[in-house]
Design a protein around this motif. Structure first.
Motif, PDB file in Angstrom:
ATOM      1  N   HIS A 139       0.852  -1.209   0.000  1.00  0.00           N
ATOM      2  CA  HIS A 139       0.000   0.000   0.000  1.00  0.00           C
ATOM      3  C   HIS A 139       0.879   1.247   0.000  1.00  0.00           C
ATOM      4  O   HIS A 139       1.941   1.266   0.626  1.00  0.00           O
ATOM      5  CB  HIS A 139      -0.989  -0.008   1.166  1.00  0.00           C
ATOM      6  CG  HIS A 139      -0.443   0.314   2.527  1.00  0.00           C
ATOM      7  ND1 HIS A 139      -0.314   1.599   3.004  1.00  0.00           N
ATOM      8  CD2 HIS A 139       0.009  -0.482   3.535  1.00  0.00           C
ATOM      9  CE1 HIS A 139       0.160   1.571   4.245  1.00  0.00           C
ATOM     10  NE2 HIS A 139       0.382   0.324   4.589  1.00  0.00           N
ATOM     11  N   HIS A 142      -0.898   6.560   3.492  1.00  0.00           N
ATOM     12  CA  HIS A 142      -0.598   6.552   4.931  1.00  0.00           C
ATOM     13  C   HIS A 142      -1.543   7.511   5.651  1.00  0.00           C
ATOM     14  O   HIS A 142      -2.630   7.788   5.142  1.00  0.00           O
ATOM     15  CB  HIS A 142       0.892   6.826   5.184  1.00  0.00           C
ATOM     16  CG  HIS A 142       1.289   6.571   6.605  1.00  0.00           C
ATOM     17  ND1 HIS A 142       1.054   5.374   7.225  1.00  0.00           N
ATOM     18  CD2 HIS A 142       1.860   7.391   7.548  1.00  0.00           C
ATOM     19  CE1 HIS A 142       1.479   5.440   8.485  1.00  0.00           C
ATOM     20  NE2 HIS A 142       1.966   6.651   8.702  1.00  0.00           N
ATOM     21  N   GLU A 198      -4.876   2.003   5.189  1.00  0.00           N
ATOM     22  CA  GLU A 198      -4.995   2.472   6.575  1.00  0.00           C
ATOM     23  C   GLU A 198      -6.455   2.596   7.027  1.00  0.00           C
ATOM     24  O   GLU A 198      -6.730   2.649   8.220  1.00  0.00           O
ATOM     25  CB  GLU A 198      -4.262   3.817   6.756  1.00  0.00           C
ATOM     26  CG  GLU A 198      -2.777   3.792   6.374  1.00  0.00           C
ATOM     27  CD  GLU A 198      -1.892   2.970   7.312  1.00  0.00           C
ATOM     28  OE1 GLU A 198      -2.427   2.313   8.216  1.00  0.00           O
ATOM     29  OE2 GLU A 198      -0.657   2.990   7.117  1.00  0.00           O
ATOM     30  N   TYR A 303       5.450   3.527  15.128  1.00  0.00           N
ATOM     31  CA  TYR A 303       4.275   2.999  14.431  1.00  0.00           C
ATOM     32  C   TYR A 303       3.110   3.995  14.456  1.00  0.00           C
ATOM     33  O   TYR A 303       2.647   4.382  15.528  1.00  0.00           O
ATOM     34  CB  TYR A 303       3.844   1.665  15.060  1.00  0.00           C
ATOM     35  CG  TYR A 303       2.560   1.114  14.492  1.00  0.00           C
ATOM     36  CD1 TYR A 303       2.485   0.679  13.166  1.00  0.00           C
ATOM     37  CD2 TYR A 303       1.412   1.044  15.271  1.00  0.00           C
ATOM     38  CE1 TYR A 303       1.305   0.189  12.644  1.00  0.00           C
ATOM     39  CE2 TYR A 303       0.228   0.549  14.753  1.00  0.00           C
ATOM     40  CZ  TYR A 303       0.180   0.124  13.435  1.00  0.00           C
ATOM     41  OH  TYR A 303      -0.997  -0.358  12.914  1.00  0.00           O
ATOM     42  N   HIS A 304       2.695   4.435  13.279  1.00  0.00           N
ATOM     43  CA  HIS A 304       1.609   5.418  13.133  1.00  0.00           C
ATOM     44  C   HIS A 304       1.875   6.668  13.968  1.00  0.00           C
ATOM     45  O   HIS A 304       0.963   7.236  14.559  1.00  0.00           O
ATOM     46  CB  HIS A 304       0.253   4.786  13.491  1.00  0.00           C
ATOM     47  CG  HIS A 304      -0.296   3.980  12.355  1.00  0.00           C
ATOM     48  ND1 HIS A 304      -1.642   3.891  12.059  1.00  0.00           N
ATOM     49  CD2 HIS A 304       0.324   3.242  11.418  1.00  0.00           C
ATOM     50  CE1 HIS A 304      -1.816   3.114  11.006  1.00  0.00           C
ATOM     51  NE2 HIS A 304      -0.632   2.710  10.589  1.00  0.00           N
TER      52      HIS A 304
HETATM   53 ZN   LIG Z   1      -0.240   1.578   8.850  1.00  0.00          ZN
END
Ligand SMILES: [Zn+2]
Length: 359
Positions: A139, A142, A198, A303-304
């Motif tokens: 992917h 984001h 996402e 992460y994120h």
């Molecule tokens: Zn993600």
């Protein structure tokens, strides 16, 4: 005269090592570290503002990927609009409620989002195998930007750059596309960069529902998606032990000094990325990820979060990771036997139904 067994094994293993050296040399010759890293740096730059659906920058990212496919000489997929599979999506208030707070940029319920998967093909070289496709996917979207910059690691920032998640995966697909355009394997390869992962694997679910290459000609998918990493001498394979492709992936990774680890416990990651919609249809579909020993604070640190940036990544490791991915794909695309689920796997029945294999 028959060779004594140990000597025979030594010759076989040095021949294998020689073949691997030839493969890694060809990949290094076709793709310099800078060529691999340029798409990662661009897609994760502040200029792309976190590539979130609804922002114009996600279309900039899609156009960039299409441009990379075009300049590498890849063909559009019949039935696509150029290099795009376009569709619209309207989110319900309930979906919006689920997503709010999980990404930087809230989605609007009731609004129509125009979304794009970006895809292209390289036809295989072997007439007996070229009607079989393997999908290499990642992917490219984001989490976007938040309305106000706040302090992260002592500096003001509003942009979720998504360098690990998943500019790294997208860079791997672009590198693989360039490499296989120059050195096509026996089977055909379909490259897909998915949108809106996402928000719940929306791009890959759409493709699994409306495939442009019939799914019974799609024999395998190696997806790349990344939360982060806490080791640089391994990769993770979500789905390790579940398909017959493990040994080829291990062989490719060993050539780069990388071990292959299973996904860390407790996160159910196999079902949380773009490999899963095709897996549910029966296609053997693991996910190739940066190495995680456990899912701990060193993963949560990026992460994120807005500090998931190229500047705090080990780029030598990223280059090795991308090359190991390409070599894994090459071995699988050239292998005579079609990959399968391990016997007794929960997707084995769908696999038999999809490809018309009798038990
Ligand atoms: Zn993600």
């Amino acid at each position: 005269m028959k060779l004594p067994l140990p000597l025979y094994l030594l010759i076989i293993s040095s021949l294998t090592a020689f073949a691997q050296d030839k493969d890694t040399a060809r990949i290094a010759g076709a793709l310099s570290a800078d060529q691999i890293l340029a798409p990662l740096k661009y897609l994760a730059s502040d200029q792309l503002r976190g590539r979130h659906i609804g922002l114009s920058e996600i279309d900039t990212a899609a156009a960039y990927i299409a441009g990379q496919f075009r300049s590498a000489g890849l063909k559009p997929v019949p039935g696509a609009k150029g290099y795009y599979q376009q569709f619209n999506r309207v989110f319900t208030p309930r979906e919006k409620y689920h997503m709010d707070g999980q990404v930087g940029f809230d989605i609007q319920a009731g609004a129509r989002y125009s979304l794009k998967n970006v895809l292209a093909i390289v036809p295989g070289t072997d007439l007996r195998f070229r009607s079989q496709y393997i999908i290499l996917s990642a992917h490219y979207d984001h989490a976007g930007v938040q309305p106000y910059a706040t302090s992260v690691d002592g500096k003001l920032d509003s942009i979720f750059n998504g360098a690990r998640d998943n500019a790294t995966g997208t860079a791997a697909i672009i590198a693989a596309a360039k490499y296989f355009a120059r050195y096509p394997p026996r089977r055909s390869v379909l490259f897909i960069c998915y949108t809106a992962e996402e928000e719940g694997e929306i791009g890959s679910n759409y493709y699994a529902q409306y495939p442009l290459i019939p799914l019974n000609h799609t024999i395998y998918n190696l997806n790349v998606d990344n939360a982060g990493y806490n080791t640089t001498n391994s990769v993770c394979l979500f789905g390790l032990g579940r398909t017959t492709s493990d040994s080829l992936i291990r062989k490719a990774c060993i050539a780069y000094g990388l071990a292959v680890l299973p996904e860390p416990e407790g996160q159910d990651l196999f079902r949380r990325s773009d490999n899963y919609p095709l897996a549910k249809k029966g296609v053997p579909a693991p996910n190739f990820s940066l190495g995680m020993i456990t899912w701990d604070d060193s993963i949560w640190e990026y992460y994120h979060r807005r500090n998931d940036e190229v500047g705090n990544m080990d780029l030598d490791y990223a280059v090795k990771f991308v090359r190991a991915y390409i070599l894994s794909a090459q071995y699988i695309a050239n292998e005579k036997s079609q990959p399968k689920w391990a016997s007794g796997d929960e997707h084995e029945a769908e696999w038999r139904a999809l490809y018309g294999k009798t038990p």
